[in-house]
Scaffold this motif. Structure first.
Motif, short mmCIF file in Angstrom:
data_model
loop_
_atom_site.label_atom_id
_atom_site.label_comp_id
_atom_site.label_asym_id
_atom_site.label_seq_id
_atom_site.Cartn_x
_atom_site.Cartn_y
_atom_site.Cartn_z
N GLY A 266 43.53 58.67 47.06
CA GLY A 266 44.37 58.37 45.91
C GLY A 266 45.17 59.57 45.44
O GLY A 266 44.77 60.71 45.65
N THR A 267 46.30 59.30 44.82
CA THR A 267 47.04 60.40 44.20
C THR A 267 46.39 60.82 42.89
O THR A 267 46.55 61.96 42.45
CB THR A 267 48.49 59.99 43.89
OG1 THR A 267 48.47 58.86 42.99
CG2 THR A 267 49.25 59.61 45.15
N THR A 268 45.61 59.91 42.31
CA THR A 268 45.10 60.06 40.96
C THR A 268 43.68 59.50 40.88
O THR A 268 43.41 58.47 41.50
CB THR A 268 46.01 59.29 39.96
OG1 THR A 268 47.37 59.62 40.24
CG2 THR A 268 45.68 59.63 38.52
N PRO A 269 42.78 60.14 40.15
CA PRO A 269 41.42 59.58 40.03
C PRO A 269 41.41 58.25 39.29
O PRO A 269 42.25 57.98 38.43
CB PRO A 269 40.67 60.66 39.22
CG PRO A 269 41.49 61.90 39.35
CD PRO A 269 42.91 61.44 39.48
N ASN A 270 40.43 57.42 39.63
CA ASN A 270 40.12 56.20 38.88
C ASN A 270 41.28 55.21 38.78
O ASN A 270 41.51 54.61 37.73
CB ASN A 270 39.63 56.57 37.47
CG ASN A 270 38.40 57.45 37.51
OD1 ASN A 270 37.48 57.22 38.28
ND2 ASN A 270 38.41 58.50 36.69
N ILE A 271 42.00 55.02 39.88
CA ILE A 271 43.08 54.02 39.88
C ILE A 271 42.73 52.82 40.76
O ILE A 271 43.49 51.86 40.81
CB ILE A 271 44.42 54.63 40.34
CG1 ILE A 271 44.31 55.21 41.76
CG2 ILE A 271 44.92 55.67 39.34
CD1 ILE A 271 45.64 55.67 42.34
N GLY A 272 41.59 52.87 41.46
CA GLY A 272 41.17 51.73 42.26
C GLY A 272 41.19 51.98 43.76
O GLY A 272 41.13 51.02 44.55
N THR A 273 41.22 53.24 44.18
CA THR A 273 41.25 53.55 45.61
C THR A 273 40.01 53.01 46.32
O THR A 273 40.11 52.42 47.40
CB THR A 273 41.35 55.07 45.81
OG1 THR A 273 42.52 55.57 45.16
CG2 THR A 273 41.42 55.42 47.30
N THR A 274 38.85 53.21 45.73
CA THR A 274 37.60 52.75 46.35
C THR A 274 37.59 51.24 46.52
O THR A 274 37.17 50.72 47.57
CB THR A 274 36.39 53.17 45.50
OG1 THR A 274 36.32 54.60 45.48
CG2 THR A 274 35.09 52.61 46.04
N ILE A 275 38.06 50.52 45.54
CA ILE A 275 38.07 49.05 45.60
C ILE A 275 38.96 48.58 46.75
O ILE A 275 38.58 47.69 47.53
CB ILE A 275 38.55 48.47 44.27
CG1 ILE A 275 37.61 48.90 43.14
CG2 ILE A 275 38.64 46.95 44.34
CD1 ILE A 275 38.17 48.64 41.75
#
Length: 295
Positions: free
Chosen positions: A20-29
């Motif tokens: 991700g470019t940014t933490p906690n934006i939904g990359t893992t999902i």
């Protein structure tokens, strides 16, 4: 700023990395959903490695017991070079709905992120590739650890996850990925962009504008359904992805687009039909974006 390179068409692709470019934006999902879809359409053995060493929440999303093994427990074996396929398999969590999908949970202790070396991550990746048909890695948005850096360098394909917020696809992307991609030798990688729309009520920037800024081709423009957020809070992501009408079809088209050419589809007519629908939606989104941009 960034380029999407081409790998050798005859190369046997086996490693896909999400970052991700940014933490906690939904990359893992997005990464995990892609793993589910690839298992479903190919019936291949897939390893999902969580390299999110600083803020892994995967165990919460799929409601796993606290005693479940995590990647940091493998560090002594990685450091000594003694990790085997059997050790890795024993540390993996088998998806309750997809026996062919094995998941390695992320680091539990944030301060241990710096303890992993490039050699450690390389051994982990090589061991996974030796035992599984396909490996998907989920990295966090921090580039200052071996998990993220090595996972990108070793990847056959990279999906850069961002949002339609200017601070994410412009400032965050430039501050590390744009600067580091050349230094890491990523210019010859197949790099795709995935946009997560933060809200269906907020149009933000168009796909074309985001592509121009990133200098990457957008492979998908998605939203998170409300029911998905509820499943995360309840630890029911596995149920949502496999048993709900919204979840069963989510990211199918994206996943087929990312599949290596050597993989054949189970029920090809069904999946190709859904793939065609996905491509049509992406094309409509791009056409609308260009029209909005020209006005």
């Amino acid at each position: 700023m960034m380029n999407s390179g081409n790998t050798n068409d005859h190369h046997h692709k086996q490693l896909l990395t999400f970052i991700g470019t940014t933490p906690n934006i939904g990359t893992t999902i997005c990464a995990l959903a892609t793993a589910y879809r690839i298992v479903e359409v190919t019936e291949r053995k897939v390893a999902f490695l969580c390299m999110n060493f600083k803020s892994s929440k995967l165990h919460q999303y799929i409601k796993l017991p606290a005693a479940q093994a995590t990647v940091d427990e493998l560090l002594p074996h990685l450091r000594s070079g003694s990790l085997t396929s059997t050790m890795l398999m024993n540390a993996m969590t088998i998806s309750p709905s997809h026996p062919h999908l094995h998941v390695l949970l992320g680091n539990r202790y944030r301060e241990m992120a710096e303890y992993f070396s490039d050699e450690d991550i390389q051994l982990l990746i090589n061991t996974a590739k030796a035992h599984y048909d396909y490996v998907i890695i989920d990295c966090n948005a921090y580039w200052d650890n071996a998990g993220s850096l090595c996972s990108m360098q070793q990847a056959d394909d990279i999906v850069l996850v961002t949002t339609n917020a200017l601070s994410h696809f412009q400032e965050d992307a430039k501050s590390w990925f744009g600067t580091m991609s050349h230094s890491l030798g990523l210019n010859n990688k197949n790099i795709h962009a995935l946009i997560i729309r933060q809200s269906k009520y907020y149009s933000g920037f168009t796909v074309q504008e985001i592509e121009d800024e990133l200098q990457l081709k957008v492979i998908g423009d998605v939203q998170f359904p409300t029911s998905l957020f509820a499943s995360l809070d309840e630890g029911e992501l596995d149920f949502w992805l496999t048993e709900t009408s919204e979840g069963r079809n989510w990211l199918i088209g994206l996943s087929i687009n990312l599949l290596p050419q050597q993989y054949t589809l189970k029920k090809p007519r069904v999946w190709k039909s859904m793939h065609t629908l996905w491509q049509r939606k992406v094309k409509q989104s791009l056409t609308k974006a260009i029209g909005d941009h020209d006005r």
